[in-house]
Scaffold this active site. Structure first.
Site, PDB file in Angstrom:
ATOM      1  N   LYS A   9     -61.786   5.201 -40.201  1.00 41.66           N
ATOM      2  CA  LYS A   9     -61.220   3.894 -39.916  1.00 41.66           C
ATOM      3  C   LYS A   9     -61.471   3.597 -38.443  1.00 41.66           C
ATOM      4  CE  LYS A   9     -58.954   3.155 -43.858  1.00 41.66           C
ATOM      5  NZ  LYS A   9     -60.030   3.287 -44.800  1.00 41.66           N
ATOM      6  N   SER A  17     -63.602  -0.114 -47.422  1.00 44.56           N
ATOM      7  CA  SER A  17     -62.674  -0.478 -46.353  1.00 44.56           C
ATOM      8  C   SER A  17     -63.332  -0.682 -44.998  1.00 44.56           C
ATOM      9  CB  SER A  17     -61.595   0.593 -46.219  1.00 44.56           C
ATOM     10  OG  SER A  17     -62.183   1.792 -45.770  1.00 44.56           O
TER      11      SER A  17
END
Lengths: 178, 164
Positions: A95, A51
């Site tokens: 993230k 990701s």
């Protein structure tokens, strides 16, 4: 005679126990300091998964994350943050932070299938996080804005692999205005 | 000559100060570890948990082990970090775990039903008329739970475990 041997044995035993407990105490103190540093100052973490390509590799990168910025509210859009997953409380993920509370965030809803964009205002006390690889990332686009208290650290330096050693500057982020 | 003796005295005084400080620091460390990972006393106040907890403030013991091993369930009074204000910790009761269906009254005539999503809990204050809880800000991620309240210490006539 037996009493003398018994007394000698007691003496040896006592000194062994004393030395062992002294060493154990030293080890315990070291772990305490390590734990305090890990929890309140700086920790290193290993992140793997697709990701955050290209910032982090698929197979796993090690980096340093510091904990003070979160506690003092000094994170902003563009920072890579560690946060506890709102879907699995035991997972911690990395993230990129794209919006703080009351920011207006524009995101691509489903980049694999369409170009449709959506805009959302991040509610009070929450943040919006997205992976750099929006094609394969489970982030705020799926589970919504995340409460600020779930943030655990701010990543500031990559330490493995060695040829990618260095600080992670904001210049690597994607354009938040899209 | 006098200077040397002063330095000697200063050194021993500094050593003693350092030793005392080390003892205090070790005690504070132990207190901090116990507070964060075992059990801590907390002052809770406000009207949202009447009649279980008083308006003017109760001192309760909260343990910090259950939520780490996943032993928090429906009916537990928990300390939760507020999703709206990260600096505040709320005391509410868990009414639904992930996957549960929760019904609540938005206003006295209209009730709504939701399913608690994965990784979240639904919290409500016992005093539904004066409580800002999941009915207003939605399900709360399990990771925000800080501890489970299991015992009341003050006021003395409320000493003991909390009733269900």
């Amino acid at each position: 005679m037996v009493g003398l041997i018994g007394r000698l044995w007691n003496l040896q035993y006592k000194s062994i126990v004393k030395e062992a407990s002294g060493k154990t105490l030293a080890v315990a103190k070291f772990f305490c300091i390590l734990h305090v540093t890990n929890t309140y100052l700086c920790t290193f973490a290993l992140a793997y998964g697709p990701s955050m390509i290209p910032t982090f590799n698929l197979t796993g990168d090690m980096f340093l994350a510091e904990r003070l910025s979160i506690k003092f509210g000094k994170v902003g859009p563009g920072d890579i943050v560690l946060l506890r997953s709102p879907e699995s409380p035991r997972k911690v993920m990395a993230k990129r932070l794209l919006g703080l509370e009351s920011h207006s965030v524009t995101y691509v809803v489903d980049p694999m299938n369409s170009d449709r964009c959506d805009t959302i205002v991040v509610p009070k006390g929450h943040v919006w996080v997205e992976g750099d690889n929006i094609y394969n990332s489970r982030d705020s686009r799926q589970f919504g804005p995340v409460p600020y208290s779930l943030l655990e650290g701010k990543v500031f330096c990559k330490i493995w692999p060695p040829k990618e050693f260095g600080s992670l500057m904001k210049s690597g982020m994607k354009d938040p205005d899209l | 000559m006098r200077l040397l003796s002063y330095m000697g005295q200063w050194k021993s005084a500094a050593k003693e100060v350092l030793d005392r400080t080390a003892i205090v620091a070790k005690f504070l460390c132990l207190l901090h570890v116990t507070n964060n990972y075992l059990c801590s006393p907390t002052l809770v106040y406000g009207p949202s948990m009447l009649p279980t907890l008083n308006l003017t403030g109760d001192v309760v013991l909260a343990e910090h082990v259950s939520h780490r091993i996943g032993k928090v369930g429906t009916g537990d009074v928990v300390l939760v970090r507020s999703p709206v204000d990260p600096r505040r910790i709320l005391t509410k009761r868990v009414v639904g775990m992930e996957g549960d269906t929760v019904s609540f009254y938005v206003d006295p005539m209209y009730s709504q039903t939701t399913v608690v999503p994965k990784g979240h809990v639904w919290i409500q204050g016992d005093n539904t008329y004066a409580s800002s809880d999941s009915r207003h800000f939605g399900s709360v991620p399990y990771g925000l739970i800080q501890g489970k309240v299991f015992f009341r210490v003050w006021p003395p006539d409320g000493f003991g475990t909390l009733e269900q």
